[in-house]
Design a protein around this motif. Structure first.
Motif, PDB file in Angstrom:
ATOM      1  N   UNK A  34      36.596  39.046  42.902  1.00  0.00           N
ATOM      2  CA  UNK A  34      35.297  39.700  43.087  1.00  0.00           C
ATOM      3  C   UNK A  34      35.427  41.220  43.225  1.00  0.00           C
ATOM      4  N   UNK A  35      36.524  41.683  43.800  1.00  0.00           N
ATOM      5  CA  UNK A  35      36.698  43.132  43.980  1.00  0.00           C
ATOM      6  C   UNK A  35      37.237  43.814  42.720  1.00  0.00           C
ATOM      7  N   UNK A  39      30.857  43.788  38.261  1.00  0.00           N
ATOM      8  CA  UNK A  39      30.035  42.927  37.415  1.00  0.00           C
ATOM      9  C   UNK A  39      30.379  41.450  37.526  1.00  0.00           C
ATOM     10  N   UNK A  40      31.420  41.127  38.288  1.00  0.00           N
ATOM     11  CA  UNK A  40      31.825  39.728  38.451  1.00  0.00           C
ATOM     12  C   UNK A  40      31.036  39.105  39.601  1.00  0.00           C
ATOM     13  N   UNK A  41      30.432  37.952  39.336  1.00  0.00           N
ATOM     14  CA  UNK A  41      29.730  37.199  40.372  1.00  0.00           C
ATOM     15  C   UNK A  41      30.405  35.847  40.542  1.00  0.00           C
ATOM     16  N   UNK A  42      29.958  35.115  41.559  1.00  0.00           N
ATOM     17  CA  UNK A  42      30.661  33.912  42.003  1.00  0.00           C
ATOM     18  C   UNK A  42      29.624  32.854  42.327  1.00  0.00           C
ATOM     19  N   UNK A  43      29.752  31.666  41.736  1.00  0.00           N
ATOM     20  CA  UNK A  43      28.845  30.572  42.072  1.00  0.00           C
ATOM     21  C   UNK A  43      29.514  29.232  41.832  1.00  0.00           C
ATOM     22  N   UNK A  44      28.946  28.208  42.438  1.00  0.00           N
ATOM     23  CA  UNK A  44      29.487  26.864  42.288  1.00  0.00           C
ATOM     24  C   UNK A  44      28.906  26.225  41.035  1.00  0.00           C
ATOM     25  N   UNK A  49      34.235  26.674  42.302  1.00  0.00           N
ATOM     26  CA  UNK A  49      33.807  28.073  42.339  1.00  0.00           C
ATOM     27  C   UNK A  49      34.177  28.768  41.019  1.00  0.00           C
ATOM     28  N   UNK A  50      33.146  29.137  40.275  1.00  0.00           N
ATOM     29  CA  UNK A  50      33.320  29.832  38.995  1.00  0.00           C
ATOM     30  C   UNK A  50      32.981  31.305  39.155  1.00  0.00           C
ATOM     31  N   UNK A  55      27.181  37.252  32.207  1.00  0.00           N
ATOM     32  CA  UNK A  55      26.541  35.987  31.870  1.00  0.00           C
ATOM     33  C   UNK A  55      27.477  34.915  31.343  1.00  0.00           C
ATOM     34  N   UNK A  56      28.778  35.209  31.266  1.00  0.00           N
ATOM     35  CA  UNK A  56      29.742  34.240  30.738  1.00  0.00           C
ATOM     36  C   UNK A  56      30.715  33.805  31.834  1.00  0.00           C
TER      37      UNK A  56
END
Length: 121
Positions: A34-35, A39-44, A49-50, A55-56
């Motif tokens: 994430x650091x 522009x990187x996000x994190x979701x299940x 955890x992806x 958007x990819x």
């Protein structure tokens, strides 16, 4: 509760179910990824955890069933070369196994993330 708060809670729940030392290792990998780029996000997704970039889906975290070690799964890893990546029996994904008992090889992981963003960006 907002969608972002629900998403955060589901990822927190994932990590809370993992035993040490893999839990601390996965959390350190999460923070490193994430650091690496704002522009990187994190979701299940799919119970894992992806990490998402523009958007990819770019990678995910999981624990190897045979070796019981955490790993970074690389989406489209078959399209890149990195000395630590393993293909195993996957067609598209490659993985980078991580030893939770040792310090993270931050330099190698950052090189991998740079290649991932170049490929997926």
């Amino acid at each position: 509760m907002s969608e972002a708060n629900l998403r955060m809670k589901s990822t927190d729940l994932f990590y809370s179910k993992v035993d040490e030392p893999n839990k601390s290792c996965l959390l350190a990998l999460r923070d490193l990824i994430l650091s690496f780029d704002s522009g990187i996000t994190h979701e299940l997704k799919y119970g894992m955890p992806f990490f998402i970039y523009k958007g990819k889906m770019i990678c995910y975290l999981w624990t190897h069933k045979k070796f019981l070690k955490p790993y970074i799964g690389v989406v489209d890893g078959n399209k890149m070369e990195h000395p630590g990546l393993l293909l195993e029996k996957r067609a598209r994904m490659k993985i980078l196994l991580v030893d939770a008992e040792k310090d993270l090889d931050v330099k190698s992981i950052k090189l991998l993330l740079k290649k991932i963003l170049a490929l997926r960006g």
